[in-house]
Design a protein around this motif. Structure first.
Motif, short mmCIF file in Angstrom:
data_model
loop_
_atom_site.label_atom_id
_atom_site.label_comp_id
_atom_site.label_asym_id
_atom_site.label_seq_id
_atom_site.Cartn_x
_atom_site.Cartn_y
_atom_site.Cartn_z
N ASP A 130 5.52 -35.37 -13.29
CA ASP A 130 5.85 -36.40 -14.15
C ASP A 130 6.95 -35.96 -15.12
N TYR A 131 7.07 -34.76 -15.30
CA TYR A 131 8.27 -34.02 -16.29
C TYR A 131 8.65 -32.90 -15.25
N PRO A 132 9.45 -33.19 -14.50
CA PRO A 132 10.22 -32.43 -13.36
C PRO A 132 11.21 -31.37 -14.22
N GLN A 152 4.89 -32.02 -26.54
CA GLN A 152 4.16 -31.45 -25.63
C GLN A 152 3.69 -32.39 -24.34
N HIS A 153 4.25 -32.05 -23.32
CA HIS A 153 3.73 -32.67 -22.12
C HIS A 153 2.37 -32.11 -21.51
N VAL A 154 1.30 -33.18 -21.11
CA VAL A 154 0.15 -32.75 -20.92
C VAL A 154 -0.07 -33.84 -19.81
N GLN A 155 -0.58 -33.42 -18.66
CA GLN A 155 -1.02 -34.11 -17.31
C GLN A 155 -2.41 -34.09 -17.35
N VAL A 156 -3.08 -35.23 -17.54
CA VAL A 156 -4.57 -35.14 -17.56
C VAL A 156 -5.01 -36.57 -16.55
N GLY A 157 -4.49 -36.52 -15.43
CA GLY A 157 -4.59 -37.56 -14.54
C GLY A 157 -3.65 -38.79 -14.70
N ASN A 158 -3.02 -38.86 -15.87
CA ASN A 158 -1.68 -39.53 -16.22
C ASN A 158 -0.78 -38.65 -17.11
N GLN A 160 1.03 -37.64 -20.22
CA GLN A 160 1.10 -37.71 -21.77
C GLN A 160 2.31 -36.86 -22.43
N CYS A 161 2.82 -37.54 -23.38
CA CYS A 161 3.81 -36.91 -24.24
C CYS A 161 3.16 -37.17 -25.59
N VAL A 162 2.96 -35.75 -25.97
CA VAL A 162 2.19 -35.78 -27.68
C VAL A 162 3.05 -35.02 -28.42
N ILE A 163 3.18 -35.91 -29.68
CA ILE A 163 4.01 -35.50 -30.55
C ILE A 163 3.21 -35.36 -31.99
N ARG A 164 2.99 -34.26 -32.57
CA ARG A 164 2.48 -33.86 -33.81
C ARG A 164 3.22 -34.29 -34.93
N GLN A 165 2.32 -34.87 -35.84
CA GLN A 165 2.96 -35.22 -37.06
C GLN A 165 2.46 -34.40 -38.23
N PRO A 166 3.44 -34.22 -39.28
CA PRO A 166 2.88 -33.43 -40.32
C PRO A 166 1.71 -33.75 -41.30
N ASP A 167 1.49 -35.19 -41.27
CA ASP A 167 0.28 -35.51 -42.06
C ASP A 167 -0.05 -36.70 -41.61
N VAL A 168 -1.24 -37.36 -42.07
CA VAL A 168 -1.27 -38.73 -41.66
C VAL A 168 -0.61 -39.90 -42.21
N GLY A 180 8.06 -46.74 -29.21
CA GLY A 180 7.23 -46.49 -28.01
C GLY A 180 8.09 -46.66 -26.79
N PRO A 181 8.59 -47.92 -26.50
CA PRO A 181 9.21 -48.10 -25.18
C PRO A 181 10.25 -47.15 -24.88
N ALA A 182 11.06 -46.61 -25.67
CA ALA A 182 12.31 -45.61 -25.62
C ALA A 182 11.74 -44.40 -24.96
N ILE A 183 10.46 -44.01 -25.52
CA ILE A 183 10.04 -42.61 -24.97
C ILE A 183 9.15 -43.03 -23.75
N GLU A 184 8.42 -44.02 -23.57
CA GLU A 184 7.77 -44.43 -22.35
C GLU A 184 8.77 -44.37 -21.25
N HIS A 185 9.89 -44.89 -21.33
CA HIS A 185 11.00 -45.05 -20.13
C HIS A 185 12.12 -44.01 -20.48
N HIS A 186 11.86 -42.80 -20.89
CA HIS A 186 12.97 -41.83 -21.30
C HIS A 186 13.04 -41.23 -19.85
N GLU A 187 14.32 -40.79 -19.51
CA GLU A 187 14.80 -40.20 -18.45
C GLU A 187 14.04 -39.04 -18.13
N LEU A 188 13.60 -38.17 -18.86
CA LEU A 188 12.85 -36.98 -18.71
C LEU A 188 11.43 -37.49 -17.89
N PHE A 189 11.19 -38.51 -17.93
CA PHE A 189 9.81 -39.05 -17.29
C PHE A 189 10.02 -40.11 -16.32
#
Length: 285
Positions: A130-132, A152-158, A160-168, A180-189
């Protein structure tokens, strides 16, 4: 005409309709799934859980998971808990521990209470089909929504593109509907991706927001929470990880080998039947 029964369940606000395949008179095509899940012209839900007899020994049931846009998902942590507790309550098994087939492989629920269970979700991976183009080392970047995101790409059964933020504060200011849509449909995935943003609240506790492929921002996602917790642990964060979502808290225990367990609750909302007229509409689609 026989009506078609179903149950609606929710887990931290993430709601699914549960159908037993033996009760259905038609295939769940994408068009029918979209109509059933529509909040105005159907029942309304975040997706459908379809339970059928397993096709291999050692399993209680086979679980298929459908998004409201009609696409099929390999796994949903909240949906899997709902299905597990449904199976127990509806006589498919009387065991506290059992196995279920899913599109992502075997999952092993442990029923811990009337509305709680822990799912042995197996091992996560940081590289997958999913992230070739990447190896998921946490230093990857992509451009979307006019910004550059380190993820961070993580495969957990589907995926996941995980992005850390500096604070809440930064986390809460994000406009997920816009970015969200632009990342969901990004060419990397090539198969699209789920997206999680998180920030640490204190050691072992993070706040996360989830954008699911085929759904959008959700109050809760079990696999999204798992992806965020695993990415947090990979950066040296304490585990188990309590993940605070809009709908409540989930606990993800992450091992050094990235084996992870997901603990949380799920509850039925109501039982219902698809009316004969609506069934006819669905059969005509």
């Amino acid at each position: 005409m026989t009506m078609i029964a179903f149950e609606k369940w929710q887990a931290l606000g993430n709601d699914y309709l549960i159908f037993e395949e033996r009760a259905l008179a038609f295939e769940l095509s994408p068009a029918r799934i979209q109509r059933i899940c529509d909040v105005h012209t159907g029942v309304g839900s975040d997706g459908i859980l379809l339970l059928s007899e397993p096709d291999a020994p050692g399993f209680v049931a086979r679980l298929r998971i459908f998004n409201p846009d009609g696409s099929e998902s390999g796994l949903s942590g909240n949906g899997a808990r709902e299905a597990s507790l449904f199976l127990r309550r509806n006589g498919w098994t009387d065991a506290d521990r059992f196995s279920i087939q899913t599109g992502a492989g075997e999952i092993r629920p442990h029923i811990t209470g009337r509305d709680t269970c822990t799912l042995d979700m197996g091992r996560a991976r940081t590289s997958s089909e999913d992230y070739p183009s990447g190896d998921g080392d946490g230093a990857a970047q992509l451009k979307a929504g006019g910004r550059t995101w380190r993820f961070q790409h993580v495969q957990v059964g589907n995926p996941q593109c995980v992005i850390r933020q500096p604070d809440v504060g930064e986390l809460q200011r994000l406009d997920l509907a816009a970015i969200g849509p632009a990342i969901e449909h990004h060419e990397l995935f090539p198969n699209r991706t789920n997206v999680s943003w998180y920030a640490e609240l204190e050691p072992g506790v993070i706040r996360a927001r989830i954008f699911e492929r085929g759904v959008g921002e959700t109050m809760s996602s079990g696999t999204g929470a798992s992806g965020a917790a695993i990415a947090y642990a990979l950066r040296g964060g304490d585990a188990p990880v309590t993940v605070r979502l809009d709908g409540g808290e989930l606990v993800v225990d992450v091992g050094e080998d990235l084996h992870f367990d997901l603990t949380g609750w799920a509850r039925p909302v109501y039982r219902g039947e698809l009316a004969a007229d609506f069934r006819t509409e669905l059969e005509d689609l």
